[in-house]
Write an enzyme that holds these catalytic residues in place. Structure first.
Site, PDB file in Angstrom:
ATOM      1  N   CYS A 122      -7.024  21.871 -15.246  1.00  0.00           N
ATOM      2  CA  CYS A 122      -6.050  22.200 -14.206  1.00  0.00           C
ATOM      3  C   CYS A 122      -6.193  21.312 -12.972  1.00  0.00           C
ATOM      4  O   CYS A 122      -5.523  21.513 -11.974  1.00  0.00           O
ATOM      5  CB  CYS A 122      -6.121  23.676 -13.828  1.00  0.00           C
ATOM      6  SG  CYS A 122      -7.710  24.138 -13.116  1.00  0.00           S
TER       7      CYS A 122
ATOM      8  N   HIS B 274       0.828  -1.211   0.000  1.00  0.00           N
ATOM      9  CA  HIS B 274       0.000   0.000   0.000  1.00  0.00           C
ATOM     10  C   HIS B 274       0.860   1.259   0.000  1.00  0.00           C
ATOM     11  O   HIS B 274       0.660   2.167  -0.808  1.00  0.00           O
ATOM     12  CB  HIS B 274      -0.919  -0.036   1.232  1.00  0.00           C
ATOM     13  CG  HIS B 274      -1.782   1.171   1.369  1.00  0.00           C
ATOM     14  ND1 HIS B 274      -1.398   2.277   2.092  1.00  0.00           N
ATOM     15  CD2 HIS B 274      -2.993   1.459   0.851  1.00  0.00           C
ATOM     16  CE1 HIS B 274      -2.358   3.182   2.021  1.00  0.00           C
ATOM     17  NE2 HIS B 274      -3.340   2.710   1.277  1.00  0.00           N
TER      18      HIS B 274
HETATM   19  C1  PEP Z   1     -10.124  21.205  -9.146  1.00  0.00           C
HETATM   20  O1  PEP Z   1     -11.138  21.173  -8.456  1.00  0.00           O
HETATM   21  O2  PEP Z   1      -9.836  20.344  -9.992  1.00  0.00           O
HETATM   22  C2  PEP Z   1      -9.165  22.307  -8.995  1.00  0.00           C
HETATM   23  C3  PEP Z   1      -8.137  22.427  -9.796  1.00  0.00           C
HETATM   24  O3  PEP Z   1      -9.353  23.173  -7.959  1.00  0.00           O
HETATM   25  P1  PEP Z   1      -9.005  22.823  -6.431  1.00  0.00           P
HETATM   26  O4  PEP Z   1      -8.223  21.554  -6.440  1.00  0.00           O
HETATM   27  O5  PEP Z   1      -8.248  23.993  -5.913  1.00  0.00           O
HETATM   28  O6  PEP Z   1     -10.374  22.694  -5.837  1.00  0.00           O
END
Ligand code: PEP
Ligand code: MG
Length: 563
Positions: free
Chosen positions: A516, A132
């Protein structure tokens, strides 16, 4: 190669790709192109993105004197140092205070995941390469030494002994997940760097890929590193991280606890020059390239002390009957924290909802961004700010937020007699935003998929707890083929994304679309982003080089399929 010679005739029986270390794979591929034995395309396809990843972790400075206490399995590459901690909760608590820790366990299980997330690295005395600890640490990109059997872990005394030394909780030590060494004390490290051959291979990869690779980074030093690794923009700067800095937190807390708008604006005015400097730094570091700065996202209580701790302190003061001087202030703080408390904060007052309730917060942020950009433009720096609104679920949320941003920008342009071009866009991280992407695109210059939240809300599983509680078990038991927080779920989240890209671009053909969430650095997820026609993926700076290669692989595979 397996061959035989029979009556003067050579028969090749079978061949198999030779096992190569990551360094060797890159060097051999580049050498073979130089010797005209293979094409650049073949060379690019002969190195796996995961191998590039291995080359890009922190390592121990070869000049450093090290005292090896024990050696275990090199379970996840990279080196790390930190204070020894023997349980996940304490690891999390110490990391929250800004301390670097290494989680030491006999072996780990899903209950330890939150501690692993908080730790710099993991050491276990039991378990193999597929244990793990090893699997989870690799997934997280954290160094791990597993199965170091000569390390005696005493969870009761909270210490371990190795090589005749005793390391107690809180004492620093080092692990090297690339060699399996457990090392005494804190050792000098070298940050990852790209060799000449790797750079050449990545340049070839760049010539084949269509997807751009951007980076997520909050500070100028992240931006500088990202650029060095080949990032073509900043896809996510999480502004709230700047609020968490020690000297700012008291101001942020006063701002949150302000009795009225006037008082809140007073505190925001103190934060404005700090945020302006932050943005100036990151915009300058990324000159000539786009920088997406996201407005405040987390629920406000994340900036305040914990409800439980305050309750304990206040109750203790009451029971002892000798309220300390600050007692009244504590009681007031407790009331405020209780007031902001939510049962489900991830679905609560956060993201764009904050800005709609307290527009002065985003006014300050928008002003800081635009003023920083204008200041740099006056110094002839090419700045490309893009302002991103988080957690949008309806067009009206984005439209109203955009109104505030545009109004502030016009004010700054008037005051400074200078204009800069800027974009306003939104995260697509709430399923409703994906499902109404055509409407939302009316007010958005760009979309960026926040697949961490989008995965959480599409599956209805908590991104904070599910992996530790049941999700990894689901993967083990094959209820799910992959951990959806690591690799994009094609059938569910992927379909929402496809829909959003198509609808969004139908309404606004120039719409730029990226990702992102953490998936932006994952090889298989990058392949899906290529298929969906995204413009870029954005990932942590260290994952940028592997992502460049993965994007090339994805493109070449697609071209091959379409032939
Ligand atoms: C997400 O939700 O994918 C994002 C990039 O924002 P955070 O991780 O800051 O919520
Ligand atoms: Mg999010």
């Amino acid at each position: 190669m397996e061959f035989t010679i029979e009556r003067g005739k050579l028969y090749m029986l079978q061949t198999r790709g030779g096992k190569r270390t990551a360094e060797a794979a890159v060097e051999i591929a580049v050498d073979m192109v130089r010797e005209r034995l293979i094409t650049k395309r073949e060379a690019v396809l002969r190195v796996e993105p995961g191998q590039v990843d291995q080359l890009l972790h922190r390592r121990i400075d070869p000049k450093a004197k090290v005292h090896v206490l024990a050696t275990g399995l090199a379970a996840s590459p990279g080196a790390a140092y930190g204070k020894a901690v023997f349980d996940a909760d304490r690891a999390e608590a110490m990391a929250k205070k800004g301390e670097k820790v290494i989680l030491v366990r006999i072996e780990t299980n899903p209950d330890d995941v939150h501690g692993m997330i908080a730790a710099e690295g993991v050491l276990t005395s039991r378990g193999g390469r597929t244990s793990h600890a090893a699997v989870v640490a690799r997934g997280m990109g954290k160094p791990c030494v597993a199965g170091a059997e000569s390390v005696q872990v005493d969870l009761v005394k909270r210490q371990f002994t190795a090589g005749g030394k005793k390391i107690k909780e809180g004492e620093p030590f080092t692990i090297d997940g690339s060699t399996g060494n457990v090392i005494e004390g804190q050792v000098a490290m070298l940050d990852a760097e790209i060799s000449g051959e790797l750079e050449e291979l990545l340049r070839w990869a760049d010539s084949f890929r269509r997807l751009e690779v951007w980076a997520n980074g909050d500070y100028p030093h992240d931006a500088v590193r990202a650029r060095e690794f080949g990032a073509q923009g900043i896809g996510l700067c999480r502004t709230e991280h700047m609020f968490m800095q020690q000297e700012r937190l008291p101001i942020v807390q006063k701002m949150i606890l302000a009795a009225d708008e006037k008082e809140r604006r007073l505190e925001l005015a103190k934060l404005l020059p700090m945020q302006r400097d932050d943005f100036r730094g990151i915009l300058a570091a990324m000159r000539g390239l786009p920088v997406i700065i996201r407005l405040i996202d987390p629920p406000l209580h994340e900036f305040l002390p914990s409800l439980e701790e305050l309750l304990v302190e206040v109750t203790r003061a009451q029971t002892l009957g000798k309220p300390e001087k600050s007692y009244r202030a504590k009681v007031e703080l407790l009331a405020a924290v209780q007031n902001l408390h939510e049962q489900n904060p991830m679905l609560g007052l956060r993201g764009c909802r904050l800005g709609l309730l307290f527009p002065e917060i985003i006014e300050m942020q928008a002003r800081a961004i635009i003023e920083a950009a204008v200041g740099l433009k006056k110094e002839r720096v090419d700045v490309r700010p893009e302002i991103m609104v988080p957690l949008v679920g309806t067009l009206e949320e984005l439209r109203r937020t955009r109104e505030v941003i545009d109004r502030v920008a016009q004010e700054v342009f008037k005051e400074t007699k200078t204009k800069v071009a800027y974009l306003v866009g939104t995260m697509i991280e709430v399923p409703r935003a994906a499902l109404t992407a055509g409407q939302i695109a009316q007010s958005a210059d760009f979309f960026s998929f926040g697949t961490n939240d989008l995965t959480q809300m599409t599956f209805g599983v908590s991104r904070d707890d599910a992996e530790g509680k049941f999700l990894l078990r689901y993967v083990e038991d094959k209820v799910l083929p992959r951990n959806p927080f690591e690799t994009l779920d094609r059938d569910g989240v992927g379909r929402l994304m496809r829909f959003a890209v198509e609808e969004g671009r139908e309404v606004r053909p120039s719409l730029s679309v990226g990702i992102c969430g953490e998936h932006g650095g994952d090889t298989d997820s990058i392949a899906l982003c290529e298929e969906l026609g995204l413009d870029y993926v954005s990932c942590s700076p260290f994952r940028v080089p592997a992502a460049r290669l993965a994007a090339a692989h994805a493109r070449l595979a697609r071209v091959e399929r379409d032939r």
